[in-house]
Design a protein around this motif. Structure first.
Motif, PDB file in Angstrom:
ATOM      1  N   GLU A 181      55.210  90.173  33.703  1.00  7.53           N
ATOM      2  CA  GLU A 181      55.128  89.767  32.306  1.00  7.53           C
ATOM      3  C   GLU A 181      53.659  89.628  31.903  1.00  7.53           C
ATOM      4  N   ASP A 182      53.404  89.765  30.617  1.00  6.30           N
ATOM      5  CA  ASP A 182      52.026  89.787  30.131  1.00  6.30           C
ATOM      6  C   ASP A 182      51.249  88.527  30.524  1.00  6.30           C
ATOM      7  N   ASP A 183      51.885  87.365  30.420  1.00  4.30           N
ATOM      8  CA  ASP A 183      51.196  86.124  30.776  1.00  4.30           C
ATOM      9  C   ASP A 183      50.833  86.098  32.260  1.00  4.30           C
ATOM     10  N   ASP A 184      51.668  86.719  33.076  1.00  2.00           N
ATOM     11  CA  ASP A 184      51.402  86.735  34.508  1.00  2.00           C
ATOM     12  C   ASP A 184      50.289  87.725  34.845  1.00  2.00           C
ATOM     13  N   ILE A 185      50.227  88.830  34.132  1.00  5.68           N
ATOM     14  CA  ILE A 185      49.102  89.762  34.290  1.00  5.68           C
ATOM     15  C   ILE A 185      47.798  89.047  33.958  1.00  5.68           C
ATOM     16  N   SER A 204      54.401  97.654  50.151  1.00  6.30           N
ATOM     17  CA  SER A 204      53.486  98.144  49.119  1.00  6.30           C
ATOM     18  C   SER A 204      54.208  99.047  48.135  1.00  6.30           C
ATOM     19  N   ALA A 205      55.051  99.919  48.655  1.00  5.71           N
ATOM     20  CA  ALA A 205      55.796 100.838  47.785  1.00  5.71           C
ATOM     21  C   ALA A 205      56.706 100.076  46.833  1.00  5.71           C
ATOM     22  N   SER A 206      57.249  98.957  47.297  1.00  6.20           N
ATOM     23  CA  SER A 206      58.178  98.191  46.454  1.00  6.20           C
ATOM     24  C   SER A 206      57.502  97.662  45.199  1.00  6.20           C
ATOM     25  N   ALA A 207      56.187  97.506  45.226  1.00  6.90           N
ATOM     26  CA  ALA A 207      55.460  96.991  44.062  1.00  6.90           C
ATOM     27  C   ALA A 207      55.532  97.941  42.876  1.00  6.90           C
ATOM     28  N   ALA A 208      55.842  99.215  43.123  1.00  5.11           N
ATOM     29  CA  ALA A 208      55.949 100.177  42.026  1.00  5.11           C
ATOM     30  C   ALA A 208      57.109  99.849  41.093  1.00  5.11           C
ATOM     31  N   SER A 209      58.059  99.057  41.568  1.00  2.64           N
ATOM     32  CA  SER A 209      59.211  98.664  40.747  1.00  2.64           C
ATOM     33  C   SER A 209      59.081  97.241  40.208  1.00  2.64           C
ATOM     34  N   LEU A 210      57.907  96.654  40.395  1.00  2.00           N
ATOM     35  CA  LEU A 210      57.676  95.284  39.948  1.00  2.00           C
ATOM     36  C   LEU A 210      56.875  95.298  38.652  1.00  2.00           C
ATOM     37  N   LEU A 241      53.609  83.186  41.678  1.00  2.00           N
ATOM     38  CA  LEU A 241      54.146  84.404  41.064  1.00  2.00           C
ATOM     39  C   LEU A 241      55.045  85.155  42.039  1.00  2.00           C
ATOM     40  N   ALA A 242      54.677  85.152  43.302  1.00  2.00           N
ATOM     41  CA  ALA A 242      55.521  85.814  44.304  1.00  2.00           C
ATOM     42  C   ALA A 242      56.887  85.145  44.364  1.00  2.00           C
ATOM     43  N   ALA A 243      56.916  83.825  44.275  1.00  2.00           N
ATOM     44  CA  ALA A 243      58.199  83.116  44.267  1.00  2.00           C
ATOM     45  C   ALA A 243      58.991  83.453  43.015  1.00  2.00           C
ATOM     46  N   LYS A 244      58.310  83.541  41.892  1.00  2.00           N
ATOM     47  CA  LYS A 244      58.985  83.865  40.628  1.00  2.00           C
ATOM     48  C   LYS A 244      59.650  85.233  40.689  1.00  2.00           C
ATOM     49  N   TYR A 245      58.943  86.210  41.244  1.00  2.00           N
ATOM     50  CA  TYR A 245      59.457  87.582  41.265  1.00  2.00           C
ATOM     51  C   TYR A 245      60.163  87.928  42.578  1.00  2.00           C
ATOM     52  N   ARG A 246      60.275  86.947  43.448  1.00  2.00           N
ATOM     53  CA  ARG A 246      60.954  87.127  44.740  1.00  2.00           C
ATOM     54  C   ARG A 246      60.335  88.277  45.533  1.00  2.00           C
ATOM     55  N   THR A 247      59.042  88.197  45.688  1.00  2.00           N
ATOM     56  CA  THR A 247      58.308  89.230  46.412  1.00  2.00           C
ATOM     57  C   THR A 247      57.145  88.575  47.141  1.00  2.00           C
ATOM     58  N   THR A 248      56.138  89.325  47.483  1.00  2.00           N
ATOM     59  CA  THR A 248      54.973  88.787  48.198  1.00  2.00           C
ATOM     60  C   THR A 248      53.765  88.733  47.279  1.00  2.00           C
ATOM     61  N   PRO A 249      52.780  87.883  47.598  1.00  2.00           N
ATOM     62  CA  PRO A 249      51.538  87.883  46.808  1.00  2.00           C
ATOM     63  C   PRO A 249      50.877  89.255  46.769  1.00  2.00           C
ATOM     64  N   TYR A 250      50.935  90.000  47.872  1.00  2.00           N
ATOM     65  CA  TYR A 250      50.334  91.328  47.905  1.00  2.00           C
ATOM     66  C   TYR A 250      51.003  92.260  46.896  1.00  2.00           C
ATOM     67  N   ALA A 263      51.120  95.265  41.712  1.00  2.00           N
ATOM     68  CA  ALA A 263      51.729  95.408  40.389  1.00  2.00           C
ATOM     69  C   ALA A 263      50.726  95.108  39.279  1.00  2.00           C
ATOM     70  N   TRP A 264      49.827  94.168  39.523  1.00  2.00           N
ATOM     71  CA  TRP A 264      48.759  93.860  38.558  1.00  2.00           C
ATOM     72  C   TRP A 264      47.873  95.076  38.351  1.00  2.00           C
ATOM     73  N   HIS A 265      47.511  95.757  39.429  1.00  2.00           N
ATOM     74  CA  HIS A 265      46.743  96.993  39.299  1.00  2.00           C
ATOM     75  C   HIS A 265      47.501  98.005  38.440  1.00  2.00           C
ATOM     76  N   LEU A 266      48.756  98.204  38.735  1.00  2.00           N
ATOM     77  CA  LEU A 266      49.551  99.207  38.019  1.00  2.00           C
ATOM     78  C   LEU A 266      49.645  98.892  36.533  1.00  2.00           C
ATOM     79  N   ALA A 267      49.575  97.615  36.195  1.00  2.00           N
ATOM     80  CA  ALA A 267      49.686  97.207  34.794  1.00  2.00           C
ATOM     81  C   ALA A 267      48.417  97.480  33.992  1.00  2.00           C
ATOM     82  N   GLN A 268      47.312  97.792  34.655  1.00  2.00           N
ATOM     83  CA  GLN A 268      46.055  97.990  33.942  1.00  2.00           C
ATOM     84  C   GLN A 268      46.063  99.257  33.098  1.00  2.00           C
ATOM     85  N   SER A 269      46.659 100.322  33.632  1.00  2.00           N
ATOM     86  CA  SER A 269      46.673 101.604  32.930  1.00  2.00           C
ATOM     87  C   SER A 269      47.562 102.573  33.697  1.00  2.00           C
TER      88      SER A 269
END
Length: 299
Positions: free
Chosen positions: A278-282, A269-275, A231-240, A245-251
Motif C-alpha cells: 500500500e502507498d503508506d507502506d511504500i 525473493s521470487a514471491s515478492a513479485a506478487s506482493l 510490515l512483514a507481519a502485516k503482509y504475512r511475508t519476510t522483511p526481505y 516489493a518496495w523496489h518494484l513499486a518505484q517504477s
C-alpha cells in the motif's frame, strides 16, 4: 489499489525481451563461504522454478584468482540441466581481480568478453555490462569497445554498472544502453532520488539495483528493523520480501536482483513479485534512510 492476479513481466530496456520482475544476483554462489556446487545449482534451479528468468553474473565472482569465471561456469552448468524456458544472463567485464582494480581498457574488455563467452558456453552474451568506469581510461573508449563487440555479434545488448547519470548520457551518445545496475536499497536510495531513475524511465533503460537488501553491511540490520518487521507481519511475508516489493513499486523499469545462496532464499525473493504494498507502506520504507540520517546527526 488494484492488484494484478499475477506478476506482470517487465521489459528489459528496449531489447524486446521481457523478464520476471525479480532477477537473481548470482554472486553469493561463488564467493567466500559459498555453497558447494550441487547446492549452488539447486539454488539456481529453485530460482528458475519460482519464475525467475534473469540472472546477473560477472567473471570476477569467484573466491580466488585462479578461478576467474567460476560463477559463469556454474550458471552454464545449471542451464545445461534446466529443461524450462529461456533464461536471460547478464554478464560483466572491466575489473581485473588479479591486480585488484578496475580495468576498462578496450583490450581488457575484449579479453574479458571472450573469456566469458567461453565460460558461459555461448556464441553471444545477451546483456554485457561495463562493470565500472575506469578513471585511467576515457569512458568513451570503454563504451566504444563494447559497441564494437556488439557489432561483431559477441554481445547482443549493452548495460552499465556503478555509473552516474552523466555516464549514462555519455554512453547513450555512442551506443544504445539497455540497463543501469547500481547499488540501491532503503538505507541508500540515492539513485531513486538523484535523477538516475527518471533518466532511465525517460530513455527506456532498465534500472537494475544490486545490494537490494542492504548489501553485506546492512542486510542483517534491515531484517531486524521494526518498520520492516511490522510490515512483514502485516503482509504475512519476510522483511526481505517487503524490501524487494518496495523496489518494484518505484517504477516499472526497476528489476531488482537480490542475491541467494540457498534454494529457499531464491524462492522467497521470487514471491515478492506478487506482493503489492500500500502507498503508506511504500512511504514508510522510503523514510528509513531519512530516519537513519536523523539518528546519525543526533549521535
Amino acid at each position: 489499489m488494484t492488484r494484478p492476479a499475477a506478476p506482470v513481466r517487465r521489459m528489459l530496456g528496449r531489447t524486446g525481451r521481457t523478464v520476471f520482475p525479480v532477477g537473481l544476483g548470482a554472486m553469493p554462489l561463488s564467493m567466500g563461504g559459498r555453497p558447494d556446487e550441487a547446492a549452488a545449482v539447486a539454488t539456481l534451479h529453485a530460482a528458475f522454478d519460482a519464475g525467475i528468468d534473469f540472472v546477473d553474473t560477472a567473471n570476477v565472482y569467484c573466491a580466488g584468482d585462479d578461478e576467474i569465471g567460476h560463477n559463469e561456469r556454474l550458471i552454464a552448468k545449471a542451464l545445461s540441466s534446466w529443461p524450462g524456458e529461456t533464461i536471460t544472463v547478464a554478464a560483466k567485464g572491466g575489473v581485473d581481480r588479479r591486480i585488484r582494480r578496475v580495468d576498462a581498457s578496450p583490450w581488457f574488455l575484449r579479453q574479458s568478453c571472450t573469456d566469458s563467452l567461453r565460460a558461459l558456453g555461448c556464441e553471444a552474451i545477451f546483456l554485457y555490462q561495463l562493470h565500472a568506469p575506469d578513471a585511467e581510461i576515457p569512458f568513451e573508449d570503454s563504451i566504444g569497445e563494447l559497441a564494437r563487440l556488439q557489432e561483431e555479434g559477441k554481445i547482443a545488448h549493452i548495460g552499465l554498472c556503478n555509473v552516474s547519470v552523466a555516464h549514462l548520457h555519455a554512453a547513450q551518445r555512442i551506443v544504445r544502453i539497455e540497463s543501469v545496475q547500481n547499488a540501491c536499497n532503503p538505507l541508500d536510495p540515492e539513485d531513486y532520488e538523484n535523477g538516475m531513475l527518471s533518466a532511465c524511465q525517460d530513455q527506456g533503460v532498465s534500472f537494475v539495483p544490486h545490494s537490494v537488501i542492504g548489501g553485506a553491511h546492512h542486510h542483517h540490520a534491515l531484517a531486524r528493523h521494526p518498520v520492516l518487521v511490522d510490515l512483514a507481519a502485516k503482509y504475512r511475508t519476510t522483511p526481505y520480501a517487503v524490501v524487494i516489493a518496495w523496489h518494484l513499486a518505484q517504477s516499472d523499469c526497476v528489476i531488482p536482483i537480490p542475491g541467494a545462496s540457498k534454494p529457499q532464499t531464491a524462492a522467497a525473493s521470487a514471491s515478492a513479485a506478487s506482493l503489492y504494498l500500500e502507498d503508506d507502506d511504500i512511504a514508510a520504507v522510503s523514510a528509513l534512510s531519512r530516519a537513519e540520517e536523523s539518528v546519525g546527526a543526533a549521535g
